[in-house]
Design an enzyme around this catalytic site. Structure first.
Site, mmCIF file in Angstrom:
data_model
loop_
_atom_site.group_PDB
_atom_site.id
_atom_site.type_symbol
_atom_site.label_atom_id
_atom_site.label_comp_id
_atom_site.label_asym_id
_atom_site.label_seq_id
_atom_site.Cartn_x
_atom_site.Cartn_y
_atom_site.Cartn_z
ATOM 1 N N ASP A 1 0.739 -0.382 13.012
ATOM 2 C CA ASP A 1 1.109 -1.703 12.491
ATOM 3 C C ASP A 1 1.407 -2.708 13.605
ATOM 4 O O ASP A 1 1.658 -3.885 13.328
ATOM 5 C CB ASP A 1 2.333 -1.577 11.574
ATOM 6 N N ARG B 1 -7.707 -3.022 -1.334
ATOM 7 C CA ARG B 1 -7.531 -1.916 -0.383
ATOM 8 C C ARG B 1 -7.999 -0.576 -0.960
ATOM 9 O O ARG B 1 -7.902 -0.338 -2.160
ATOM 10 C CB ARG B 1 -6.060 -1.855 0.067
ATOM 11 N N GLY C 1 0.824 -1.202 0.000
ATOM 12 C CA GLY C 1 0.000 0.000 0.000
ATOM 13 C C GLY C 1 0.858 1.252 0.000
ATOM 14 O O GLY C 1 0.545 2.242 -0.666
HETATM 15 C C1 S3P Z 1 3.005 3.883 6.279
HETATM 16 C C2 S3P Z 1 1.883 4.384 6.884
HETATM 17 C C3 S3P Z 1 0.886 3.540 7.561
HETATM 18 C C4 S3P Z 1 1.425 2.141 7.867
HETATM 19 C C5 S3P Z 1 2.183 1.555 6.712
HETATM 20 C C6 S3P Z 1 3.341 2.452 6.319
HETATM 21 C C7 S3P Z 1 3.921 4.820 5.599
HETATM 22 O O1 S3P Z 1 -0.246 3.422 6.718
HETATM 23 O O2 S3P Z 1 0.361 1.279 8.230
HETATM 24 O O3 S3P Z 1 2.677 0.278 7.055
HETATM 25 O O4 S3P Z 1 5.061 4.438 5.280
HETATM 26 O O5 S3P Z 1 3.517 5.972 5.367
HETATM 27 P P1 S3P Z 1 -1.399 4.552 6.704
HETATM 28 O O6 S3P Z 1 -0.781 5.805 6.274
HETATM 29 O O7 S3P Z 1 -2.418 4.077 5.708
HETATM 30 O O8 S3P Z 1 -1.934 4.578 8.097
#
Ligand code: S3P
Length: 446
Positions: free
Chosen positions: A325, A128, A100
């Site tokens: 996380d 997602r 993601g």
């Molecule tokens: C991340 C932000 C978080 C985290 C992901 C890494 C990042 O997600 O859960 O593992 O590197 O910006 P969200 O921004 O969707 O909360």
């Protein structure tokens, strides 16, 4: 993750004391950003300690496909960038696998380039939500070639004429904040993101390091983060600290396996990431930060963890962004604490690599824990141990797999996860490092 790979069940066996000093691989969030900003910079960026896990390698491939040169020379990753707005159209789709972060940050990059890009991912990533990132980027000028589509695969067209915006984050997400700020580098004028709850600030820190102008201003309950457009970034040296989200499994294991005493060296201790460690201390965990220092613009420390008698606590909703996380592993060891651990404000857990709220609760229940989901809260009532013996459904989620492979080291009967291959997306060294500390795992064909 390779979509054709065969799943590999794995069992965690009851362990004797875990001992030793280890280092965990580089932080995932910082690794993605180092590659992306290196690609948007002119000159060469040299990255030491880059996380070489599938998620990050997919980002490296994406920036290569867009015309940056990225490769490893001896121990150092080098990226030769093409300047902000200077990337070129890729020849084929960009595959982000399970990631993601890679996908959403790169959407901010694509928005600032006048060509069409198709982005794809695995089954988990394709479920997602991308609307949270697309909505502000569409306001700035990005186009979706199939309007209304909000999940991967997506074909997007950017522009050199991005409009700067002021955007109040509807969800506390560093990925959304970062995508808008990255797009803002390409816009004509200042782009502002407003956040109510502080999320990880690696984008802001690293953009400044690369020479962008980023202002952070507290205004009442909110923080306004403003990036200047028409930015010029220049290649820099980056040192990636150890990932606190990976270290979390080792720390959690040492707390629950009697007699353990471990030190995890060089872990990132940026306060936007350390909610779990604070919570473990509140639970009575013997967790100390030693040798605290600054490395390459981020705070790091060696984290020493000794086995402890834990007690249940209430984890406030405001803490969620700083440990988002880490809830699966916290919940899995809350079963070893005395009394109730209540974790509030977990709505975002439902849209991670799996619905982690349900997956965590189900994994605990099948292993004999007392667990309840109440709206966005997760409540685990510990009984100074976990029965184990259950088969955990991981739903292509690396952190669900690693959390139960942690709890299983101290449960009465061993815990099996239905698949462990996807651990390679974030922490390929998980098993060897745990084994180096004294843990045992067994491939399990059941
Ligand atoms: C991340 C932000 C978080 C985290 C992901 C890494 C990042 O997600 O859960 O593992 O590197 O910006 P969200 O921004 O969707 O909360």
């Amino acid at each position: 993750m390779n979509p054709h790979s065969i799943s590999k069940p794995l069992s965690a066996l009851k362990a004797g004391p875990l001992k030793g000093r280890v280092r965990v691989p580089g932080d995932k969030s910082i690794s993605h950003r180092a590659l992306i900003f290196g690609a948007l910079a002119t000159g060469t960026t040299r990255i030491r300690g880059l996380l070489e896990a599938e998620d990050v390698i997919n980002t490296a491939r994406a920036v290569q496909a867009l015309g940056a040169v990225a490769g490893k020379h001896r121990d150092i990753w080098e990226v030769r960038g093409r300047g902000v707005g200077g990337l070129r159209a890729p020849e084929g789709p960009l595959d982000f696998g399970n990631s993601g972060t890679g996908t959403r940050l790169m959407m901010g990059v694509v928005a600032g380039h006048p060509f069409t890009v198709t982005m794809t991912g695995d089954a988990s990533l394709s479920r997602r939500p991308m609307r949270r990132v697309l909505a502000p980027l569409l306001e700035m000028g990005l186009e979706i070639l199939e309007p209304g589509k909000e999940t991967l695969p997506l074909t997007l067209k950017g522009t050199h004429e991005l409009m700067p915006i002021v955007y109040r984050l509807p969800v506390p997400s560093a990925q959304v904040k970062s995508a808008v700020l990255i797009a803002g580098l390409h816009a004509a004028g200042k782009t502002t993101v407003i956040e109510r709850e502080a999320t990880r600030d690696h984008t802001e820190r690293m953009l400044r390091h690369f020479g962008a102008t980023v202002a952070t201003e507290a205004k009442g309950e909110e923080t306004h983060i403003t990036v200047d457009g028409d930015a010029e970034l220049s290649g820099k040296d980056i040192l990636v600290p150890g990932d606190p989200s990976s270290a979390a499994f080792l720390a959690a294991a040492a707390l629950i396996v009697p007699g353990s005493d471990i030190t995890i060296e060089g872990v990132l201790t940026n306060p936007t990431r350390t909610g779990l460690y604070l919570t473990l201390q509140e639970m009575g965990g013997d967790v100390t930060f030693e040798n605290s220092r600054d490395e390459g613009g981020e705070p790091v420390a060696d984290i020493r963890v000794r086995a402890s008698r834990l007690k249940g606590v209430r984890v406030p909703a405001e803490r969620a962004p700083s440990m988002i996380d880490e809830y699966p592993v916290l919940a899995s060891i809350a079963a070893f604490a005395e009394g109730e651990t209540r974790m509030d404000g977990l709505a975002e857990l439902k849209v991670k690599e799996s619905d982690r709220l349900q997956a965590t609760a189900a994994g605990l229940a099948v292993n004999g824990a007392k667990v309840q989901v109440e709206g966005d809260s997760l409540i685990v009532t510990g009984a100074s141990g976990l029965k184990g013996g259950g088969l955990v459904a991981t739903h292509l989620d690396h952190r669900i797999a690693m959390s139960f492979l942690t709890a299983g080291l101290a449960s009465e009967a061993s815990i099996v996860v239905d698949d462990s291959t996807m651990i390679a997306t974030s922490f390929p060294e998980f098993r060897p490092l745990m084994e180096q500390l004294g843990a045992h795992y067994r491939e399990d064909g059941r």
